[in-house]
Enzyme design. Sequence first.
Site: not given
Length: 144
Positions: A22, A112, A64
Amino acid sequence: MLKNIPALLGPELLSTLRAMGHGDEIVIADANFPAEFLGPMVIRADGISATDMLDAVLTLLPLDQFVDETAIGMEVVGNPAARQPIDDEFEAAIARHEPEKRYTKIERFAFYDRAKKAAAVIQSGETRLYGNIILKKGVIRAEA
């Protein structure tokens, strides 16, 4: 081959998705993305579009439920409000699998930096620009 698992998802990717917990994140990157030296493990998916890979991954990976940003793309450099055609396809795939979730975007270098901490980068064969998305894994709830 296994039943009900998209053929695009090879053994290495399936293992990675299963091992993630998770809040862990995975990147689906386009062919131009600097994946190899970013840090996380790279899983090659040459010849597969980022949108097809996203659709396949979302058949297995829950997003999530506890944060707003769970499917995050990369903003266009110099024009953060700009939309690319691939954005519509990313949104459509998310709506098919996780209709309560929304697609958001962040600045290129922030993307990034976040990708450096991902569980893995799936390097697709996507040639459309800005064909990159980060997914944050959610939980599978026990049936009541």
